[in-house]
Design an enzyme around this catalytic site. Structure first.
Site, PDB file in Angstrom:
ATOM      1  N   GLY A 122      10.516 -19.391 -18.546  1.00 48.35           N
ATOM      2  CA  GLY A 122      10.038 -19.735 -17.217  1.00 48.35           C
ATOM      3  C   GLY A 122      10.606 -21.029 -16.678  1.00 48.35           C
ATOM      4  N   CYS A 123      11.672 -21.541 -17.273  1.00 48.71           N
ATOM      5  CA  CYS A 123      12.190 -22.835 -16.819  1.00 48.71           C
ATOM      6  C   CYS A 123      12.994 -22.707 -15.545  1.00 48.71           C
ATOM      7  CB  CYS A 123      13.049 -23.476 -17.902  1.00 48.71           C
ATOM      8  SG  CYS A 123      14.545 -22.559 -18.298  1.00 48.71           S
ATOM      9  N   GLY A 124      13.276 -21.472 -15.107  1.00 52.94           N
ATOM     10  CA  GLY A 124      13.988 -21.304 -13.852  1.00 52.94           C
ATOM     11  C   GLY A 124      15.308 -20.614 -14.054  1.00 52.94           C
TER      12      GLY A 124
END
Length: 282
Positions: A122-124
């Site tokens: 989910g860090c992008g």
């Protein structure tokens, strides 16, 4: 402003129907001085394709069909409105659930994309697949002439007049379409700048409006994601009220998207196509 009864109900105790007409607030300096104002709405919008959950977005709950159609195109899920066979929007508590039926060919491509994205965190942007999604390969647009300068005259004022939701509550972005004569027509508003453009793209696509004639204007800054959406939607010219990022300008030039910034006090600035710098002469 009005002075309230200090013994009146607290906001949490007031009827929920009051939210439709406005929210009561009190001044910080004098809590007895209160007012009432409408506020922009937002809700969770869960989107599924052919029965498979895809994403949940926070959006203003208006023009949802336009939003989902535009998002589907600008995200590369579909290639045209003909890829959407049906759409059903229903409310589930405080959220909206949108079931979209798309063509088999498009759905198989979407499932393949989801498999590639599996395992990303989910860090992008993690992994090669995620970077490919952030910096996709896009087709170059056919070059189109810039709109005449007079078509941008008094544009900020005309936008304010067209923003019905913005006039009532503020706190929303807008995306609007101006036709070949420079007249503003469609206007879509949302708490999210990406959402507003997606709604407009969806409306243009569903109403089969020629996006190559005229221009689109957004009230927000222009980042790379808006360029992606504009190119995928086959727009000719994008006008922004706030300055674009450097990367947005580079991608607009690379893909032949006309990009114009309309400052508050200065004349419109054309960033794409790149201006020709005259040679210095002694």
């Amino acid at each position: 402003m009005s002075r309230s009864n200090p013994h009146a109900d607290t906001p949490s105790e007031q009827p929920a129907s009051q939210a439709l007409h406005g929210y009561i607030y009190a001044e910080l300096k004098n809590s007895e001085v209160t007012g009432q104002t409408p506020l922009a709405e937002e809700c969770a919008v869960a989107i599924s394709y052919n029965g498979i959950s895809h994403t949940v977005m926070m959006a203003t709950p208006a023009d949802i069909e336009d939003f989902v159609a535009g998002l589907s195109l600008s995200a590369g899920i579909i290639h045209s409105i003909d890829d959407i066979y049906g759409m059903q929007v229903r409310r589930v508590g405080e959220a909206l659930n949108v079931e979209v039926e798309i063509s088999s060919r498009t759905f198989w491509a979407l499932k393949s994309q989801r498999r590639q994205m599996a395992g990303t965190s989910g860090c992008g942007l993690c992994g090669v697949e995620a970077l490919e999604q952030a910096l996709p390969q896009l087709d170059r647009l056919r070059k189109v002439q810039l709109p005449p300068a007079e078509h941008l005259a008094n544009l900020r004022q005309r936008i304010n007049e067209a923003q019905q939701l913005g006039q009532r509550s503020g706190a929303v972005h807008a995306a609007l379409f101006a036709n070949a004569e420079g007249e503003l027509g469609l206007c879509r508003e949302d708490i999210g700048r990406h959402n507003a453009l997606d709604k407009l793209i969806g409306a243009l696509m569903r109403q089969k409006i020629n996006t190559r004639a005229g221009f689109v204007v957004v009230t927000s800054r222009c980042s790379l994601e808006l360029i992606h959406k504009a190119v995928r939607a086959n727009l000719a010219t994008l006008v922004t009220l706030s300055a674009p990022t450097g990367l947005a300008v580079e991608w607009a030039r690379r893909h032949r998207l006309n990009l114009i910034h309309l400052p508050h006090q200065s004349p419109p600035r054309v960033y794409s196509p790149a201006p020709l710098i005259p040679e210095h002469r002694e």
